[in-house]
Every structure is written in C-alpha cells, then in structure tokens.
Design a protein around this motif. Structure first.
Motif, PDB file in Angstrom:
ATOM      1  N   CYS A  25       5.223   9.491  37.202  1.00 46.21           N
ATOM      2  CA  CYS A  25       3.822   9.845  36.948  1.00 46.21           C
ATOM      3  C   CYS A  25       3.091   8.668  36.301  1.00 46.21           C
ATOM      4  O   CYS A  25       3.407   8.270  35.184  1.00 46.21           O
ATOM      5  N   THR A  27       0.282   8.321  34.935  1.00 39.84           N
ATOM      6  CA  THR A  27      -0.512   8.561  33.727  1.00 39.84           C
ATOM      7  C   THR A  27       0.278   9.368  32.685  1.00 39.84           C
ATOM      8  O   THR A  27      -0.304   9.849  31.710  1.00 39.84           O
ATOM      9  N   ILE A  30       3.027  14.427  32.759  1.00 35.58           N
ATOM     10  CA  ILE A  30       4.041  15.491  32.744  1.00 35.58           C
ATOM     11  C   ILE A  30       4.802  15.398  31.433  1.00 35.58           C
ATOM     12  O   ILE A  30       5.199  14.311  31.018  1.00 35.58           O
ATOM     13  N   CYS A  45      -3.803  14.546  34.733  1.00 35.93           N
ATOM     14  CA  CYS A  45      -3.270  14.482  36.098  1.00 35.93           C
ATOM     15  C   CYS A  45      -4.350  13.997  37.057  1.00 35.93           C
ATOM     16  O   CYS A  45      -5.435  14.579  37.131  1.00 35.93           O
ATOM     17  N   THR A  46      -4.012  12.942  37.806  1.00 37.03           N
ATOM     18  CA  THR A  46      -4.977  12.393  38.765  1.00 37.03           C
ATOM     19  C   THR A  46      -4.852  13.037  40.134  1.00 37.03           C
ATOM     20  O   THR A  46      -5.615  12.723  41.038  1.00 37.03           O
ATOM     21  N   GLY A  47      -3.832  13.888  40.301  1.00 33.22           N
ATOM     22  CA  GLY A  47      -3.614  14.503  41.614  1.00 33.22           C
ATOM     23  C   GLY A  47      -3.037  13.525  42.622  1.00 33.22           C
ATOM     24  O   GLY A  47      -3.182  13.707  43.832  1.00 33.22           O
ATOM     25  N   CYS A  48      -2.329  12.494  42.138  1.00 29.27           N
ATOM     26  CA  CYS A  48      -1.829  11.431  43.034  1.00 29.27           C
ATOM     27  C   CYS A  48      -0.660  11.863  43.904  1.00 29.27           C
ATOM     28  O   CYS A  48      -0.296  11.173  44.846  1.00 29.27           O
ATOM     29  N   LYS A  49      -0.017  12.966  43.560  1.00 29.61           N
ATOM     30  CA  LYS A  49       1.094  13.549  44.350  1.00 29.61           C
ATOM     31  C   LYS A  49       2.423  12.820  44.220  1.00 29.61           C
ATOM     32  O   LYS A  49       3.364  13.142  44.950  1.00 29.61           O
ATOM     33  N   CYS A  51       4.626  12.930  42.047  1.00 31.76           N
ATOM     34  CA  CYS A  51       5.702  13.752  41.490  1.00 31.76           C
ATOM     35  C   CYS A  51       6.265  14.735  42.518  1.00 31.76           C
ATOM     36  O   CYS A  51       7.381  15.218  42.360  1.00 31.76           O
TER      37      CYS A  51
HETATM   38  S1  SF4 Z   1       0.073  14.416  40.695  1.00 28.14           S
HETATM   39 FE1  SF4 Z   1       1.996  14.353  39.549  1.00 28.14          FE
HETATM   40  S2  SF4 Z   1       2.467  12.143  39.384  1.00 28.14           S
HETATM   41 FE2  SF4 Z   1       0.293  12.310  39.941  1.00 28.14          FE
HETATM   42  S3  SF4 Z   1      -0.799  12.273  37.993  1.00 28.14           S
HETATM   43 FE3  SF4 Z   1      -0.456  14.453  38.505  1.00 28.14          FE
HETATM   44  S4  SF4 Z   1       1.434  14.974  37.469  1.00 28.14           S
HETATM   45 FE4  SF4 Z   1       1.330  12.742  37.535  1.00 28.14          FE
END
Ligand code: SF4
Ligand code: SF4
Length: 130
Positions: A25, A27, A30, A45-49, A51
């Motif tokens: 992750c 940022t 988690i 959470c940036t929603g980058c996926k 994880c």
């Molecule tokens: S999507 Fe997952 S890896 Fe990406 S920022 Fe959110 S928790 Fe972290």
C-alpha cells in the motif's frame, strides 16, 4: 465524466491476518499486525487497487468512496507525504537488508577461510591441522 472514486474495504470475516497487503500500500492506508484482522483507513486510501491481487482470501473489495470521507482532491497533499514516507521506509528496510546480507557474506567468507586452513596439511609433518 470521471469515474466514481473508490476505496478498499476489507471483509474482516475473511481476513486471515497474513499482512501481505501492508507493504504494497503506497500510502500505508492499511492497518493491522500479523495474525490480526486488518482494516483500511478510508481517508488515506487512494483506491489504487495494489492490495487486491496480493490478498490470498480475496477479502479486499473496492467500494465507492463514502460521502463522509474527504474527496481525493482534498487528500492529494497528504497522500504525497504518505507516499514519500512509505518509500523512505522501504529504502531504509532495503538498506538494512543489504547490510545484513553483507555481514552474512563476510561471516561466510571467514568461516570458509577457517575451514580451508583446517584442511591444509602441516608443512613439515604432512598431517592435517586441527
Ligand atoms: S487500494 Fe489498497 S493499496 Fe491502494 S491505497 Fe487503498 S488500501 Fe492502499
Ligand atoms: S492480504 Fe487479505 S487476508 Fe491478508 S491481512 Fe490483508 S486483507 Fe487480510
């Protein structure tokens, strides 16, 4: 039209606490510890996926960013800081690993040299040294 912002959400009932999602992750959104449930700090959470694919139980889902969570545009500066801190920590961990490997290699060299010296025969008696 831009896509609806998303955040990761961990279905806690299916989380086995393996901690595989923590290092990926960017940022550090988690939180959790090995063998304990993990959860996502939605603000960070940036929603980058990133994880999603590492989770062995597929218990991380992407859900719409909740209305009570600041919008990505409001979080951009913080996310940049978190990302820099994340990278700095990884670099320190990598340097520590590298030092440990170097020390290990040096100790192996010393051990090998001692072993070689022990198997060398005495120059005058011809018997192996002990
Ligand atoms: S999507 Fe997952 S890896 Fe990406 S920022 Fe959110 S928790 Fe972290
Ligand atoms: S990778 Fe999945 S199962 Fe492992 S700690 Fe993270 S959310 Fe839980």
């Amino acid at each position: 039209m831009s896509a609806t912002p998303k955040v990761a959400f961990i279905v806690e009932a299916d989380c086995i606490g393996c901690a595989r999602c923590l290092p990926v992750c960017p940022t550090d959104a988690i939180v959790g510890a090995p063998h304990f449930l993990h959860t996502v700090i939605a603000d960070d959470c940036t929603g980058c996926k990133r994880c999603l694919p590492v989770c062995p139980t597929d218990c991380i889902r992407l859900v719409p960013r909740p209305a009570n969570v600041p919008a990505p545009t409001e979080m951009a500066a913080r996310w940049r800081r978190l990302y820099r801190a994340h990278r700095a920590r990884l670099a320190r961990a990598s340097a520590a690993d590298s030092h440990a490997l170097t020390a290990q290699a040096q100790s192996f060299d010393i051990a090998a040299a001692v072993a070689r010296a022990r198997t060398r025969r005495h120059p005058t008696t011809g018997t192996p040294r002990t």
